[in-house]
Design a protein around this motif. Structure first.
Motif, PDB file in Angstrom:
ATOM      1  N   ILE A   1      13.498 -20.140  24.693  1.00 42.70           N
ATOM      2  CA  ILE A   1      12.230 -19.529  25.085  1.00 42.70           C
ATOM      3  C   ILE A   1      12.341 -18.018  24.953  1.00 42.70           C
ATOM      4  O   ILE A   1      13.181 -17.678  25.835  1.00 42.70           O
ATOM      5  CB  ILE A   1      11.741 -20.063  26.554  1.00 42.70           C
TER       6      ILE A   1
ATOM      7  N   GLU B   1       6.615 -29.916  24.889  1.00 48.50           N
ATOM      8  CA  GLU B   1       8.060 -29.916  24.897  1.00 48.50           C
ATOM      9  C   GLU B   1       8.340 -31.013  23.599  1.00 48.50           C
ATOM     10  O   GLU B   1       9.008 -30.873  22.690  1.00 48.50           O
ATOM     11  CB  GLU B   1       8.801 -30.382  25.930  1.00 48.50           C
TER      12      GLU B   1
ATOM     13  N   HIS C   1       7.697 -23.458  29.167  1.00 50.20           N
ATOM     14  CA  HIS C   1       6.935 -23.190  27.818  1.00 50.20           C
ATOM     15  C   HIS C   1       5.839 -22.423  28.178  1.00 50.20           C
ATOM     16  O   HIS C   1       5.129 -22.232  27.061  1.00 50.20           O
ATOM     17  CB  HIS C   1       6.472 -24.524  27.536  1.00 50.20           C
TER      18      HIS C   1
END
Length: 559
Positions: free
Chosen positions: A221, A333, A299
Motif C-alpha cells: 500500500i 483485499e 486499503h
C-alpha cells in the motif's frame, strides 16, 4: 507521475486537488466538473487537464461533438495565455480570478514525513484542519473483532438493554445482508458503493465517501495515496451543500497511519477550527473516519460526516461504520489479491517466453527496477541461423520442418536462458537474443560468448537425436556484437514487443550472415567487453553496409 493542484479562489478559499495520470480532469463553474471553481469569470466548462502518457497537459476550453470549444476569458500559464501547455512543478495557472499552483510527484516515491513531498489523494479536495474538541477512537483489534460488552447474566432485560438489543439486531441484519451481497460482487467500485449505501441505512450520515489507497504491483500500500472510488449524499439539498466540501487530511492520515477509527465532533465550538472551511463554513458538526482494514493491510477509509450543527454521531455509529469498513476490506483485499495473481500469471506467461525465470521473478517483485520502454543501454546481441535451411525445407514435409525447428529452438532457448539472456524473437530458422536487457551487468558479453559456445556444442547432440528420425544434419552460424542500442517495448498501442533496435543490432546480424556453419564471429567491442575469457582468432576485417571503415573481426574457437 501524479500532480497536486493547490487552488486559491477569489474569496480566499484554498483547497487541493490530486490529479492522476491516464484520465481527464475537467475545470469549470459547473457542478459536474472535477474541479469546481466558484468564480464569476470562469466558464461552465472552462478547461481540462489531460493526464495521458504520464504527463499533464492543460487545454483551454472543452471538447464538444469532437470539436474544441475555447473559453471566453482564456487560460494563463505563468502569466501567458495558452491554448495548450504541458504542466511542470512550479507552474501557476490563472483562470478568471482563480490561481492554481502545480506540483508534480512520483506516486509512492516521496517521503511521507515531509509535508511538501507527501503524495496527495487523487481527485479529493483536502484541508489540514486539526481534530475536533471531542474525539473517540477504536483500535484495529476492536474494529476487526468487536465484541459486545452486554451481560446476559440477568434474567430480565431492562428497557435500555432491550432498546440496545434491537439496535444491535438491526445492525447485525444490515451486516448480514452486506456479507451476502459482497459474496456475489467482484468489483471494487460496486463494493464501495454497497458500503457507502449501508452507512446511510445504518447511521444518520449526510455524506459518505469511500477512499481507496493505491498499491504497488506486489501489493504494498502506498501511504496517503487515497483516491475517491465512491461517494453518496443523503439528498439533493445535501449534495448541493457539499459540492465544495473538503475532506480532513488530518483525520484520514491518522486513520491510515495509526490503524484506528475516529469520531471527531464539536468542531463548531472548538476554537482550533476557526477559519477551517471544511467544517466551520459548511457547518460540519461530526465526522467519522474508519479504516478499510484487514489483518495484513489498510486499503483505504470510509469517511462520513453530518452537517447539522445540532446533531452528532455516537459511539454506536462509530462501531457501525467501522464494522462496515472492516467487512468491505476483506472483500477488497480478496479482489486485489486475485487481480494481482492474475496479472502475475499473465506476466509470467508472457515474459517467460523470452526472459529467464530469475529475470521474470525480479520483474514481478519490483517492476520499477526495470526501465522498460525505449531507453539506450549497452547490450550484447546474438544472432544464430541454420545454414542451408532453405534446401532442407524444399526436401522435407512441412510438418517435419516445423517439428525440426521446434526441437532446435527449444534447445537453443534453454541455453540462452541458462546464461542470463533474453530471447528477443525467432526469425524464420534463426533467432535473436539480448544479453544485458532488461537488466545489465559487467558479465553480459562473457555470458553471450558462453551461450554461443554452448549452442554450438549442443548441435552435434541434437543431430544425433534427429538422425534416427531421418532428418539431415544441421549447422549453425552465430554472430555477436556489443554496443549501445535502444531497448524497450516497441510497436503500436494494439501490439508491441520487447526488442532492441539500432546499429548494434544491425551489425550483429551482418556478422551472423558471414558466419559459416559451426562458426562464432564477434566484433572487437565484444572481445574487449568479454575480457579475454576465450581464445580468439583474428579474422580479416569485414566491410559492412552503412560503415565507412572495416569492422575488426574475431572468430571464437570451440573448445
Amino acid at each position: 507521475m501524479n500532480a497536486i493542484l493547490t487552488i486559491t479562489q477569489p474569496d480566499g478559499h484554498v483547497f487541493e486537488y490530486g490529479a492522476v495520470p491516464n484520465r481527464v480532469h475537467s475545470i469549470g463553474r459547473a457542478k459536474d466538473n472535477d474541479i469546481v471553481l466558484n468564480d464569476r469569470r470562469v466558464s461552465r466548462k472552462h478547461a481540462y487537464i489531460d493526464g495521458s502518457g504520464g504527463i499533464f497537459v492543460l487545454h483551454d476550453g472543452h471538447v464538444e461533438n469532437g470539436q474544441a470549444v475555447r473559453s471566453v476569458n482564456h487560460v494563463f500559464v505563468n502569466g501567458t495565455p495558452r491554448l495548450e501547455a504541458e504542466l511542470k512543478t512550479g507552474d501557476t495557472i490563472t483562470i478568471g480570478e482563480t490561481q492554481i499552483a502545480v506540483r508534480l510527484f512520483s506516486a509512492g516515491a516521496a517521503d511521507t514525513n515531509d509535508r511538501t513531498a507527501a503524495p496527495i489523494s487523487a481527485g479529493i479536495r483536502y484541508d489540514d484542519a486539526p481534530f475536533g474538541h471531542t474525539m473517540m477512537e477504536m483500535t484495529a483489534n476492536e474494529i476487526i473483532g468487536k465484541r459486545s460488552n452486554m451481560s446476559v447474566d440477568n434474567g430480565v432485560a431492562t428497557p435500555d438493554e432491550i432498546k440496545d438489543l434491537r439496535r444491535k439486531a438491526r445492525s447485525l441484519e444490515l451486516l448480514y445482508e452486506m456479507s451476502r451481497t459482497l459474496g456475489r460482487v467482484f468489483d471494487l467500485q460496486e463494493i464501495c458503493n454497497i458500503a457507502t449505501d449501508l452507512v446511510f441505512r445504518g447511521t444518520p450520515a449526510d455524506r459518505a465517501i469511500a477512499l481507496l489507497a493505491d498499491e504497488t504491483p506486489d501489493g504494498r500500500i502506498l501511504d496517503f495515496s487515497l483516491y475517491q472510488i465512491a461517494a453518496k449524499t443523503r439528498d439533493a439539498r445535501i449534495e448541493k451543500l457539499t459540492s465544495d466540501l473538503t475532506v480532513s487530511r488530518t483525520i484520514t492520515e491518522k486513520v491510515m497511519r495509526d490503524k484506528v477509527a475516529i469520531l471527531s465532533q464539536d468542531a463548531v465550538s472548538d476554537a482550533q477550527f476557526h477559519g477551517a472551511a471544511s467544517i466551520v463554513s459548511q457547518g460540519v458538526r461530526s465526522t467519522i473516519c474508519a479504516p478499510l482494514i484487514t489483518e495484513s493491510n489498510v486499503h483505504g477509509v470510509i469517511y462520513a460526516d453530518r452537517l447539522d450543527p445540532f446533531a452528532t454521531f455516537t459511539q454506536d455509529h462509530l462501531e457501525m461504520i467501522s464494522a462496515v469498513a472492516a467487512q468491505a476490506a476483506i472483500t477488497i483485499e480478496t479482489i486485489r489479491a486475485h487481480d494481482r495473481l492474475a496479472r502475475e500469471e499473465v506476466a509470467r506467461a508472457n515474459y517467460g517466453r523470452f526472459m529467464p525465470e530469475y529475470v521474470v521473478r525480479q520483474l514481478l517483485d519490483d517492476p520499477s527496477s526495470f526501465r522498460l520502454g525505449g531507453i539506450d543501454q549497452t547490450i550484447t546481441v546474438l544472432f544464430a541461423d541454420i545454414r542451408g535451411f532453405t534446401s532442407i525445407s524444399e526436401h522435407e514435409d512441412p510438418e517435419r520442418v516445423v517439428a525440426l525447428l521446434n526441437r532446435y529452438f527449444s534447445a537453443m532457448t534453454e541455453i540462452i536462458f541458462a546464461h542470463g539472456g533474453t530471447l528477443d524473437k525467432y526469425i524464420g530458422d534463426g533467432l535473436m537474443a539480448l544479453f544485458g536487457a532488461p537488466t545489465a551487468s559487467p558479465a553480459d558479453a562473457a555470458n553471450a560468448l558462453k551461450a554461443a559456445v554452448a549452442m554450438q556444442k549442443a548441435i552435434p547432440q541434437l543431430n544425433a537425436e534427429l538422425a534416427p528420425e531421418g532428418y539431415p544434419s544441421i549447422r549453425v552460424g552465430i554472430g555477436l556484437h556489443t554496443g549501445v542500442a535502444t531497448v524497450g517495448y516497441i510497436g503500436s498501442d494494439r501490439r508491441s514487443e520487447y526488442t532492441a533496435i539500432g546499429d548494434t543490432v544491425n551489425l550483429a546480424s551482418r556478422l551472423e550472415s558471414n558466419a559459416a556453419g559451426g562458426e562464432i564471429l564477434l566484433t572487437d567491442a565484444t572481445a574487449k567487453a568479454a575480457g579475454g575469457l576465450f581464445p580468439l582468432k583474428r579474422r580479416e576485417p569485414l566491410m559492412v553496409k552503412n560503415r565507412t571503415t572495416p569492422v575488426e573481426l574475431f572468430e571464437l574457437g570451440i573448445v
